[in-house]
Design a protein around this motif. Structure first.
Motif, PDB file in Angstrom:
ATOM      1  N   TYR A   4      12.488   4.509  -9.829  1.00 36.60           N
ATOM      2  CA  TYR A   4      11.369   5.288 -10.358  1.00 36.60           C
ATOM      3  C   TYR A   4      10.038   4.560 -10.166  1.00 36.60           C
ATOM      4  O   TYR A   4       8.995   5.183  -9.938  1.00 36.60           O
ATOM      5  N   LEU A   7       9.170   5.059  -6.616  1.00 33.45           N
ATOM      6  CA  LEU A   7       8.835   6.472  -6.418  1.00 33.45           C
ATOM      7  C   LEU A   7       7.409   6.759  -6.864  1.00 33.45           C
ATOM      8  O   LEU A   7       6.677   7.505  -6.196  1.00 33.45           O
ATOM      9  N   SER A   8       7.002   6.146  -7.988  1.00 40.55           N
ATOM     10  CA  SER A   8       5.623   6.338  -8.451  1.00 40.55           C
ATOM     11  C   SER A   8       4.634   5.783  -7.427  1.00 40.55           C
ATOM     12  O   SER A   8       3.578   6.370  -7.187  1.00 40.55           O
ATOM     13  N   MET A  10       5.143   5.632  -4.170  1.00 41.39           N
ATOM     14  CA  MET A  10       5.118   6.559  -3.039  1.00 41.39           C
ATOM     15  C   MET A  10       4.271   7.788  -3.348  1.00 41.39           C
ATOM     16  O   MET A  10       3.527   8.282  -2.498  1.00 41.39           O
ATOM     17  N   ARG A  11       4.376   8.283  -4.570  1.00 41.65           N
ATOM     18  CA  ARG A  11       3.562   9.435  -4.972  1.00 41.65           C
ATOM     19  C   ARG A  11       2.073   9.089  -4.953  1.00 41.65           C
ATOM     20  O   ARG A  11       1.244   9.880  -4.512  1.00 41.65           O
ATOM     21  N   ASN A  12       1.757   7.892  -5.415  1.00 42.30           N
ATOM     22  CA  ASN A  12       0.354   7.466  -5.408  1.00 42.30           C
ATOM     23  C   ASN A  12      -0.159   7.302  -3.985  1.00 42.30           C
ATOM     24  O   ASN A  12      -1.300   7.669  -3.679  1.00 42.30           O
ATOM     25  N   GLU A  14       0.897   8.939  -1.439  1.00 41.04           N
ATOM     26  CA  GLU A  14       0.726  10.292  -0.908  1.00 41.04           C
ATOM     27  C   GLU A  14      -0.596  10.894  -1.384  1.00 41.04           C
ATOM     28  O   GLU A  14      -1.321  11.526  -0.607  1.00 41.04           O
ATOM     29  N   THR A  15      -0.923  10.692  -2.672  1.00 40.83           N
ATOM     30  CA  THR A  15      -2.205  11.182  -3.192  1.00 40.83           C
ATOM     31  C   THR A  15      -3.371  10.525  -2.475  1.00 40.83           C
ATOM     32  O   THR A  15      -4.339  11.185  -2.096  1.00 40.83           O
ATOM     33  N   ARG A  18      -3.789  12.050   0.889  1.00 40.59           N
ATOM     34  CA  ARG A  18      -4.392  13.384   0.815  1.00 40.59           C
ATOM     35  C   ARG A  18      -5.903  13.287   0.655  1.00 40.59           C
ATOM     36  O   ARG A  18      -6.662  14.028   1.280  1.00 40.59           O
ATOM     37  N   ALA A  60       0.070   5.152 -11.730  1.00 46.12           N
ATOM     38  CA  ALA A  60      -0.264   6.576 -11.753  1.00 46.12           C
ATOM     39  C   ALA A  60      -1.729   6.747 -11.366  1.00 46.12           C
ATOM     40  O   ALA A  60      -2.514   5.791 -11.401  1.00 46.12           O
ATOM     41  N   PHE A 248       2.906   3.191   1.320  1.00 45.96           N
ATOM     42  CA  PHE A 248       4.013   4.143   1.279  1.00 45.96           C
ATOM     43  C   PHE A 248       5.265   3.515   1.877  1.00 45.96           C
ATOM     44  O   PHE A 248       6.370   3.614   1.309  1.00 45.96           O
ATOM     45  N   ASN A 251       6.852   0.826  -0.455  1.00 46.99           N
ATOM     46  CA  ASN A 251       7.593   1.405  -1.585  1.00 46.99           C
ATOM     47  C   ASN A 251       8.903   2.032  -1.121  1.00 46.99           C
ATOM     48  O   ASN A 251       9.921   1.969  -1.829  1.00 46.99           O
TER      49      ASN A 251
END
Length: 270
Positions: A4, A7-8, A10-12, A14-15, A18, A60, A248, A251
């Motif tokens: 997890y 994963l956080s 990787m999400r960051n 990705e943001t 973007r 986050a 990315f 992670n």
């Protein structure tokens, strides 16, 4: 837990990608202001936890902030192009709803009815003026250029000078000031909400718009025959793009490592 945490990350990433991609896509958009993603760490702890043994549980997104730094001013030679060297915004009103928005894109146009519009068709707001071009009101309204003067001569051309005064020239050679472009500033520019088409709208975070004349206070000067380019630096964005990509990948590799460790532990229990 390490799954997890990665994963956080990787999400960051990705943001971040973007946000950077949007900056790059708008590198040639007049009046565009770039954004930056900001992050904060997440810590799983309690009052009795030893701070020396707290590893954290990831990160986050804390905010996506806008950079309102001045973009390069590019000479176009077009009389209805204006650029603002300062903090002000051109004020526009939707022709149907009347909703007020703000822009740094000074690509203006005159329509057959005599109304002055921005590139998306919204009505430019300005102060009414006297014969010397001085404002006679503090409340801006739509700019409407008379297509015929009092002598019955037709409109020949219009111009906007460096004071923001819209002048109309008629076929009989006379020139009359019509209005003075109204600029808006805000207590907290970063609180403006972007709505697309290089436009923003006021929010509770930005505060109420304050209107003033070009060249006074922090409203900024108006440059006629020029446009403000995007403030995106492509070289900087490419470096940020590579950094986000590496984050990315790192992670993702951490997840692979955690998977391998978990598999090893499961094999030992057999």
């Amino acid at each position: 837990m390490s799954f997890y945490t990665s994963l956080s990350g990787m999400r960051n990433a990705e943001t971040d990608l973007r946000v950077i991609s949007n900056n790059i896509a708008n590198a040639e958009t007049a009046g565009f202001k770039k954004s930056n993603a900001q992050f904060f760490d997440l810590v799983a702890t309690g009052g009795s936890t030893d701070p020396r043994t707290t590893p954290g549980i990831g990160a986050a997104v804390s905010a996506i902030t806008q950079d309102f730094g001045l973009g390069q001013l590019e000479q176009t030679g077009r009389v209805l192009d204006i650029a603002i060297n300062g903090d002000g915004f051109i004020t526009t009103a939707n022709a149907i709803s009347g909703d007020i928005t703000f822009t740094r894109n000074g690509n203006l146009q005159l329509v057959a009815s005599g109304e002055l519009q921005d590139a998306s068709g919204d009505l430019v707001q300005a102060f009414a003026v006297d014969a010397a071009g001085n404002p006679t009101t503090t409340v801006p309204s739509n700019v409407v250029v008379p297509t015929v003067n009092a002598a019955g001569s037709a409109l020949a051309s219009i111009s906007i000078d460096d004071r923001g005064v819209v002048g109309a020239t008629y076929s009989d050679g006379t020139t009359e000031p019509v209005a003075k472009i109204a600029l808006a500033s805000f207590p907290a520019t970063g609180g403006l909400r972007p709505i697309g088409q290089s436009k923003w709208e006021a929010t509770a975070d930005s505060g109420t718009a304050q209107f003033g004349e070009p060249g006074i206070g922090n409203f900024g000067r108006v440059f006629s025959g020029a446009l403000e380019r995007s403030n995106v630096d492509l070289a900087e964005e490419m470096v940020s793009l590579l950094t986000a990509q590496r984050n990315f990948q790192a992670n993702a590799r951490a997840i692979d490592t955690a998977t391998a460790i978990s598999q090893t532990v499961l094999n030992l229990q057999r």
